[in-house]
Design an enzyme around this catalytic site. Structure first.
Site, PDB file in Angstrom:
ATOM      1  N   ASP A 144       0.852  -1.190   0.000  1.00 33.55           N
ATOM      2  CA  ASP A 144       0.000   0.000   0.000  1.00 33.55           C
ATOM      3  C   ASP A 144       0.885   1.236   0.000  1.00 33.55           C
ATOM      4  O   ASP A 144       1.729   1.416   0.888  1.00 33.55           O
ATOM      5  CB  ASP A 144      -0.913  -0.010   1.230  1.00 33.55           C
ATOM      6  CG  ASP A 144      -1.812   1.214   1.271  1.00 33.55           C
ATOM      7  OD1 ASP A 144      -2.644   1.360   0.365  1.00 33.55           O
ATOM      8  OD2 ASP A 144      -1.656   2.021   2.196  1.00 33.55           O
TER       9      ASP A 144
ATOM     10  N   THR B 122      -3.597   5.071  -3.682  1.00 34.83           N
ATOM     11  CA  THR B 122      -2.505   5.839  -3.082  1.00 34.83           C
ATOM     12  C   THR B 122      -1.215   5.719  -3.899  1.00 34.83           C
ATOM     13  O   THR B 122      -0.471   6.690  -4.048  1.00 34.83           O
ATOM     14  CB  THR B 122      -2.246   5.360  -1.648  1.00 34.83           C
ATOM     15  OG1 THR B 122      -2.057   3.937  -1.644  1.00 34.83           O
ATOM     16  CG2 THR B 122      -3.421   5.686  -0.752  1.00 34.83           C
TER      17      THR B 122
ATOM     18  N   ASP C 131      -9.056  -0.471   3.157  1.00 28.84           N
ATOM     19  CA  ASP C 131      -9.117   0.207   1.861  1.00 28.84           C
ATOM     20  C   ASP C 131     -10.383  -0.185   1.111  1.00 28.84           C
ATOM     21  O   ASP C 131     -11.053   0.665   0.506  1.00 28.84           O
ATOM     22  CB  ASP C 131      -7.887  -0.149   1.016  1.00 28.84           C
ATOM     23  CG  ASP C 131      -6.616   0.509   1.541  1.00 28.84           C
ATOM     24  OD1 ASP C 131      -6.731   1.335   2.463  1.00 28.84           O
ATOM     25  OD2 ASP C 131      -5.530   0.194   1.031  1.00 28.84           O
TER      26      ASP C 131
END
Length: 566
Positions: A78, A111, A408
Site C-alpha cells: 500500500d 494511493t 481500503d
C-alpha cells in the site's frame, strides 16, 4: 583627454561598484539554493520517492518490507503505508507523502497511483524546464490538461441507479474485489468482497466507518475469517469468579461505565492518627461500604451485563457472578463507544441515578471461542447498526496487511455507496483520457500543445506499470491499447494480466469508483504544480543548532527552599 579616453570613467564606475560591501541578509552558515537547478533538484528527489513504490502498483505488484530499529517489521504494498513508514526528510519530497495520505483518507485506494502520476508529471515537466520553458507556463498547461481530463472522466463514467438493490450490490462487490485484487488477500477477494459489502450495507445513512470494527486473531487461514453483524471484541482481563458468570443472554440490558469497581490503594502520602482498634475498623468498613454501595446500585438498575473502561476487581467480579450478571473490565475505549452506539446505551461516570434510559439493549449476547481467544459478541443491535470483521491468518505481519487491505476496500465501498458512478479499471480509463488529450492538443498552438501531450503521456504510465509489474511486455500491450482506443467501441479496454494481453475491463467487472480517479488526477496535478512553483529553498540549520545548544546550556531551575547563591 576625456573625449579620447572616455571609457576610463566607465571602468572607474564599474570598479567602484565591485568594491561596494555586500549586503548580508541571512546568518552565516545558512544553506540556500535557488533558480532552475533547485526546481530540478526537487523533481529528482520526488522521482526517487516514486521509484521506491513504483513496483507495488497493480494486481501483481510486489511488497515492501520495512524494518525498524526496535524490531518492528511492516510488510505492505500500500503506497500510503509505505510512505508513512519511510522517514523522508526532503522538504519537497514530503509533498508526495501528503498526497498519498490525503488519497488514503479521502477514498481509501489509489494511493500508489496518485504518487506515480505526480512523479510522471514532474518527469515530463523536467524536460521542458531543461529546454528553457518558464515554470509558470508548464503549470498553466498542466492545470488546463487536468480540467479537460476531469471533464472527460465525468463523461465516460457509468452510473448505476440506486433504486435497484441487486444492481447496487453487484456494483459494490465488484468495486471491493477490484480494490482487493492488488492486495495480499487477492486470492480471497470474492470472499472478502462480499464480507466488506455486508459490513458497509449494515451502516446507517451517515455511513460512519467507526461502526465497523476489524479484529485480528492469529491462527487458521484467511478462509476462517468471520463476519459478525454487531459488535465483537476480545475477552478482557478477568479475576477469580469470572467463570461462574453466565456467558449468554437473550435481550439483555447493558450498563456501560467509565468507573473503577475495586478497592483502591491510597496513593497520596497521608497520616491518620487513631486511638484504638475500633476507629481503625471504622475506616476499613467505610472503604467496603463505598464499593458495596456502587455494586448494589448497579444490580438495582436491572442490568445483566456490566462493561467498564476501567478495572473491575475480584470482589466485584464475584459479587456479579453470585447474581448471574456478566461483567468485563478494561474494555478498549473504541469498543465501548461502538457498543454504546449499537445498543443505545450511555457511558456513565457514576452509579448514582441510573435510569432505564441509560441502559443499552441488544437481541443476543454470547461469549464465543475464536481461535485461541474468546470473544464477547453483541448481535441484533436495533439502535444503530454495526458490524465486526474478525480476520484470521498465520502471522502478525500478514494480519496487519490484511487489515489495511480490508480497510481500503471498506473505504472504496463506502464511497461507491454514496456515488454510484464507476469507470473501467486496469488502466483503461487512463488510456482513454490520454487519447482524448492527444486529440485535443492538435487543436492548440504553441507550448501548451506539447505540455498537454506530456500530460497524456504521463497518464499512460499507469497501464505501463501494471503490465511491467505483471511480467508482461508493456511496449506491446501499450501499442495494442493505443490501437484499440483509436477504434470505435474500444474505450473500455485495459490490461489483461491473466492472458498477458488486453481485455474489456468493464465487461470483466473490473470497476473503480469515479471518485478514486477524480481525486487521484487532481491531487497529482496540484502536487506537481506546487513543486514546480518552488524555485528557492532556505535551510537555516545553524540557527536550530544554536537554539538546541542554548537550551542544553541553560541552568537548571533551583528547587524550592534553596538559598540564593552569592
Amino acid at each position: 583627454i576625456n573625449a579620447e579616453y572616455g571609457h576610463f570613467p566607465a571602468k572607474t564606475t564599474k570598479m567602484s561598484h565591485l568594491m561596494q560591501p555586500g549586503i548580508i541578509l541571512l546568518r552565516e552558515g545558512t544553506d540556500t539554493s535557488q533558480g532552475k537547478p533547485q526546481i530540478v533538484s526537487n523533481i529528482n528527489a520526488c522521482l526517487a520517492v516514486v521509484d521506491t513504490i513504483r513496483t507495488t502498483l497493480g494486481p501483481r505488484g510486489l511488497d515492501k518490507l520495512i524494518y525498524e530499529d526496535k524490531g518492528k517489521v511492516v510488510i505492505s504494498n500500500d503506497g500510503a503505508t509505505i510512505l508513512k513508514q519511510l522517514d523522508i526528510v526532503h522538504p519537497a519530497a514530503t509533498t508526495l507523502v501528503d498526497i498519498a495520505k490525503s488519497q488514503d483518507e479521502e477514498v481509501g485506494d489509489g494511493t500508489t497511483s496518485v504518487v506515480v502520476l505526480a512523479g510522471e508529471l514532474l518527469k515530463e515537466s523536467k524536460v521542458f524546464l531543461e529546454e528553457g520553458v518558464h515554470p509558470q507556463t508548464i503549470i498553466k498547461g498542466l492545470r488546463r490538461s487536468m480540467t479537460v481530463a476531469v471533464q472527460k472522466l465525468q463523461e465516460l463514467a457509468v452510473t448505476v441507479p440506486n433504486q435497484d438493490p441487486v444492481a447496487t450490490r453487484t456494483l459494490l462487490e465488484k468495486c471491493a474485489q477490484t480494490a482487493l485484487s492488488s492486495k495480499l488477500v487477492a486470492s480471497h477477494k470474492e470472499f472478502f468482497g462480499k464480507m466488506v459489502v455486508d459490513a458497509v450495507m449494515t451502516l446507517d445513512e451517515d455511513l460512519d466507518i467507526g461502526m465497523i470494527g476489524i479484529k485480528k486473531e492469529t491462527g487458521g487461514s484467511l478462509g476462517d475469517s468471520m463476519y459478525v453483524e454487531g459488535v465483537a471484541f476480545k475477552k478482557c482481563f478477568s479475576y477469580a469468579g469470572f467463570e461462574q458468570q453466565p456467558k449468554s443472554f437473550d435481550n439483555p440490558k447493558i450498563i456501560l461505565l467509565n468507573l473503577e469497581l475495586e478497592l483502591k490503594a491510597e496513593k497520596d502520602n497521608a497520616e491518620v492518627r487513631i486511638q484504638n482498634v475500633e476507629e481503625y475498623q471504622k475506616i476499613v468498613d467505610a472503604e467496603w461500604k463505598i464499593i458495596y454501595t456502587k455494586l448494589e446500585k448497579i444490580v438495582e438498575s436491572g442490568a445483566n451485563i456490566v462493561l467498564s473502561r476501567l478495572a473491575i476487581g475480584d470482589l466485584a467480579t464475584q459479587y456479579f457472578a453470585d447474581r448471574n450478571i456478566f461483567c468485563a473490565g478494561r474494555v478498549q475505549e473504541e469498543d465501548l463507544k461502538r457498543v454504546a452506539k449499537a445498543t443505545g446505551g450511555q457511558i456513565q461516570t457514576t452509579v448514582q441515578n441510573l435510569t432505564p434510559g441509560v441502559l443499552g439493549k441488544c437481541g443476543k449476547f454470547e461469549e464465543r471461542q475464536v481461535g485461541s481467544q474468546r470473544y464477547n459478541i453483541f448481535t441484533q443491535c436495533t439502535e444503530t447498526k454495526s458490524a465486526t470483521i474478525i480476520l484470521r491468518g498465520g502471522g502478525e505481519q500478514f494480519n496487519d496487511e490484511a487489515e489495511r487491505s480490508i480497510h481500503d476496500a471498506i473505504m472504496i465501498v463506502r464511497r461507491a455507496r454514496k456515488h454510484t458512478a464507476v469507470v473501467p479499471g486496469g488502466g483503461a480509463i487512463e488510456m482513454e483520457l490520454s487519447k482524448e488529450l492527444r486529440t485535443l492538443s492538435r487543436t492548440i498552438t504553441g507550448k501548451q500543445q506539447q505540455i498537454m501531450n506530456a500530460f497524456a503521456k504521463a497518464l499512460e504510465a499507469i497501464p505501463r506499470l501494471i503490465a511491467d509489474n505483471s511480467g508482461c511486455d508493456s511496449i506491446d500491450i501499450l501499442n495494442k491499447l493505443r490501437q484499440k482506443h483509436a477504434q470505435a467501441g474500444g474505450k473500455n479496454f485495459g490490461v489483461d494480466i491473466v492472458n498477458e494481453g488486453i481485455t474489456d475491463t468493464y465487461a470483466a467487472f473490473i470497476w473503480e469508483p469515479i471518485q478514486v480517479k477524480l481525486n487521484s488526477i487532481k491531487a497529482a496535478t496540484e502536487a506537481a504544480t506546487l513543486i514546480l512553483s518552488i524555485d528557492e529553498t532556505v535551510k537555516n540549520a545553524k540557527a536550530n543548532e544554536e537554539n538546541a545548544t542554548a537550551a542544553q546550556a541553560a541552568p537548571a531551575p533551583r528547587g524550592r527552599g534553596m538559598p540564593r547563591r552569592r
